[in-house]
Write an enzyme that holds these catalytic residues in place. Structure first.
Site, PDB file in Angstrom:
ATOM      1  N   HIS A  36      39.440  17.327  40.687  1.00  0.00           N
ATOM      2  CA  HIS A  36      40.471  17.898  41.560  1.00  0.00           C
ATOM      3  C   HIS A  36      40.595  17.119  42.872  1.00  0.00           C
ATOM      4  CE1 HIS A  36      41.701  21.829  39.625  1.00  0.00           C
ATOM      5  NE2 HIS A  36      40.693  21.454  38.847  1.00  0.00           N
ATOM      6  N   ASP A  38      42.052  13.634  42.483  1.00  0.00           N
ATOM      7  CA  ASP A  38      43.023  12.547  42.227  1.00  0.00           C
ATOM      8  C   ASP A  38      44.370  12.878  42.857  1.00  0.00           C
ATOM      9  OD1 ASP A  38      43.562  14.573  40.329  1.00  0.00           O
ATOM     10  OD2 ASP A  38      44.094  13.164  38.742  1.00  0.00           O
ATOM     11  N   SER A  69      53.519  16.954  14.151  1.00  0.00           N
ATOM     12  CA  SER A  69      52.122  16.608  14.378  1.00  0.00           C
ATOM     13  C   SER A  69      51.259  17.376  13.397  1.00  0.00           C
ATOM     14  CB  SER A  69      51.761  16.962  15.818  1.00  0.00           C
ATOM     15  OG  SER A  69      50.391  16.763  16.033  1.00  0.00           O
ATOM     16  N   ALA A 125      40.817  21.246  25.884  1.00  0.00           N
ATOM     17  CA  ALA A 125      39.381  21.159  26.122  1.00  0.00           C
ATOM     18  C   ALA A 125      39.077  20.452  27.432  1.00  0.00           C
ATOM     19  CB  ALA A 125      38.718  20.419  24.958  1.00  0.00           C
ATOM     20  N   GLY A 126      40.110  20.050  28.147  1.00  0.00           N
ATOM     21  CA  GLY A 126      39.885  19.292  29.371  1.00  0.00           C
ATOM     22  C   GLY A 126      39.613  17.821  29.068  1.00  0.00           C
ATOM     23  N   SER A 128      42.119  15.720  28.105  1.00  0.00           N
ATOM     24  CA  SER A 128      43.400  15.024  28.273  1.00  0.00           C
ATOM     25  C   SER A 128      44.192  14.844  26.996  1.00  0.00           C
ATOM     26  CB  SER A 128      43.201  13.628  28.879  1.00  0.00           C
ATOM     27  OG  SER A 128      43.084  13.731  30.244  1.00  0.00           O
ATOM     28  N   GLU A 162      54.638  14.361  33.672  1.00  0.00           N
ATOM     29  CA  GLU A 162      53.839  15.560  33.387  1.00  0.00           C
ATOM     30  C   GLU A 162      54.451  16.788  34.092  1.00  0.00           C
ATOM     31  OE1 GLU A 162      50.351  16.467  31.187  1.00  0.00           O
ATOM     32  OE2 GLU A 162      50.578  14.413  31.790  1.00  0.00           O
ATOM     33  N   ASP A 173      44.319  11.035  34.509  1.00  0.00           N
ATOM     34  CA  ASP A 173      44.273  11.064  33.049  1.00  0.00           C
ATOM     35  C   ASP A 173      45.041   9.884  32.451  1.00  0.00           C
ATOM     36  OD1 ASP A 173      43.057  13.400  33.696  1.00  0.00           O
ATOM     37  OD2 ASP A 173      44.720  14.690  33.102  1.00  0.00           O
TER      38      ASP A 173
HETATM   39  C1  GLA Z   1      43.551  17.714  35.142  1.00  0.00           C
HETATM   40  C2  GLA Z   1      44.631  16.859  35.785  1.00  0.00           C
HETATM   41  C3  GLA Z   1      44.011  15.659  36.494  1.00  0.00           C
HETATM   42  C4  GLA Z   1      42.907  16.093  37.445  1.00  0.00           C
HETATM   43  C5  GLA Z   1      41.941  17.034  36.738  1.00  0.00           C
HETATM   44  C6  GLA Z   1      40.915  17.609  37.669  1.00  0.00           C
HETATM   45  O1  GLA Z   1      42.943  17.014  34.115  1.00  0.00           O
HETATM   46  O2  GLA Z   1      45.549  16.422  34.824  1.00  0.00           O
HETATM   47  O3  GLA Z   1      45.007  14.921  37.162  1.00  0.00           O
HETATM   48  O4  GLA Z   1      43.454  16.665  38.590  1.00  0.00           O
HETATM   49  O5  GLA Z   1      42.601  18.101  36.109  1.00  0.00           O
HETATM   50  O6  GLA Z   1      40.108  16.617  38.192  1.00  0.00           O
END
Ligand code: GLA
Length: 389
Positions: A36, A38, A69, A125-126, A128, A162, A173
């Site tokens: 959090h 970037d 998909s 899942a975080g 990307s 995005e 990401d």
């Molecule tokens: C998401 C966002 C990123 C970044 C992270 C947290 O993945 O897409 O740009 O802010 O959260 O670090």
């Protein structure tokens, strides 16, 4: 998780025989440290994963875009015009439209494609998966129209793209999934943008473990994510700075803490997280370059505490997972990505990884429903981004 089908076969099944298909692959990423920040233009240190989104496509002679998909994302189609109306929130067509809009905004709309998407990257899942999909579809549209975009040009349009889907994330990401190098983490700086590899020392390794709490970024999580961003930005404005880099350069930690007394409680917490996390990124980079595992581990562990206590983006399952990893002997574990669920990244020595994996299966996953080892517990190998595959 069943082995993914080939996107080329899927394309032929969906749209029938035709010209030879082109293929694009874009990996997921795991952020090692720098959460959090970037979107406040501070440097971050992710690495790309060996798990990827793969798209097979054929260009068309008209402006129609058609894509499906594997994994239940049914066929979507639309005409590629300069202005696209979003589909209902949560519909995966929005990622396709976001890509089309991102390309159109800089190069104009072009000819469409028929596309089939296959992924072995766990969604929500975080890791990307959504940025990888947006990036992959953007690269496919560009390639279908004979456009060669540079890393910098892609970074102009992708984070912006995005926003079409509703998130107000930063550029980490997209930079990671494009520009990462095999065997290295990627130090990404913003304003001005640069990205350079930081080799992962021999013997260091990483595991990515899912908390089994799902972090669906296009859902309620979006509001939480955006609120951290706006609180941090408000804090900066109230303190009279126009960038966190300037704020950090002007104050040491104690004077910064004193300064935050004039902010409300939420702004103060977010501000301190951002400043502290930025310092930790630089500590972690120095530690990685010096192969100092202890210093690296303590930066990661501190980053988890800050994400949990200051930014408040953790959740009970993530905290329990991080505790279980450390109890299993991992020198460091922390939540990774946007938070509120999703994955933790676990740092350990390569020779210990299998043992820590097994301990997590017993200590964390055995008592929880819905665990699928192939999706939820990943040996993370630092991999190349899409521009270097
Ligand atoms: C998401 C966002 C990123 C970044 C992270 C947290 O993945 O897409 O740009 O802010 O959260 O670090």
């Amino acid at each position: 998780m069943a082995a993914p089908t080939s996107p080329v076969d899927m394309l032929a099944n969906l749209f029938g025989p035709g010209a030879e298909a082109a293929e694009i692959a874009v990996p997921g990423r795991v952020n090692l440290i720098g959460e959090h920040i970037d979107y406040h233009n501070l440097a971050v240190l992710p690495m790309a994963l060996q798990r990827r989104i793969r798209i097979a496509f054929r260009h068309r002679s008209d402006s129609r875009i058609r894509a499906a998909s594997a994994g239940g994302f049914a066929l979507r189609e639309f005409d590629w015009t300069a202005r696209l109306d979003p589909s209902p929130q949560g519909d995966w067509a929005n990622y396709l439209k976001a890509a089309a809009q991102a390309v159109a905004g800089k190069w104009g709309p072009g000819r469409g494609i028929d596309a089939a998407v296959v992924s072995d990257l766990p969604p929500a899942a975080g890791l990307s998966s959504s940025s990888a999909l947006l990036t992959a579809f953007t690269l496919a549209l560009l390639r279908a129209n004979g456009i060669r975009a540079t890393f910098e040009e892609l970074m102009e349009v992708l984070p912006e793209g995005e926003y079409f889907v509703g998130t107000r994330g930063g550029g980490m990401d997209h930079a990671a999934v494009l520009e990462a190098r095999a065997g290295a983490a990627l130090l990404i700086r913003f304003a001005p943008l640069s990205a350079g590899p930081v080799p992962v020392p021999a013997g260091w390794s990483f595991l990515v473990a899912h908390s089994l709490t799902h972090a669906e970024k296009s859902g309620a999580l979006m509001a939480e994510y955006n609120s951290r961003r706006t609180a941090g930005a408000r804090a900066l404005r109230k303190l009279g700075f126009d960038s966190y880099a300037a704020l950090i350069a002007a104050h040491d930690w104690d004077s910064l803490k004193g300064l935050t007394a004039q902010l409300n409680e939420e702004e103060a917490r977010c501000c301190l997280h951002v400043a502290g996390e930025s310092l930790r990124v630089h500590t972690a980079v120095r530690a990685m370059r010096a192969a100092d595992a202890d210093a690296f581990a303590s930066a990661l562990n501190d980053a988890h505490s800050s994400a949990r206590d200051l930014l408040r983006i953790s959740c009970p399952a993530l905290d329990a997972l991080v505790d279980a990893a450390r109890a299993a002997g991992a020198p460091a574990a922390r939540l990774t990505g946007a938070g509120f669920g999703g994955c933790a990244v676990i740092f350990c020595m390569a020779g210990e990884r299998a043992r820590i994996r097994a301990a997590l299966m017993r200590g964390f996953y055995a008592s929880r429903a819905g665990f699928d080892e192939a999706q939820h517990l990943i040996d993370a190998e630092p991999s190349a981004g899409a521009l270097h595959l």
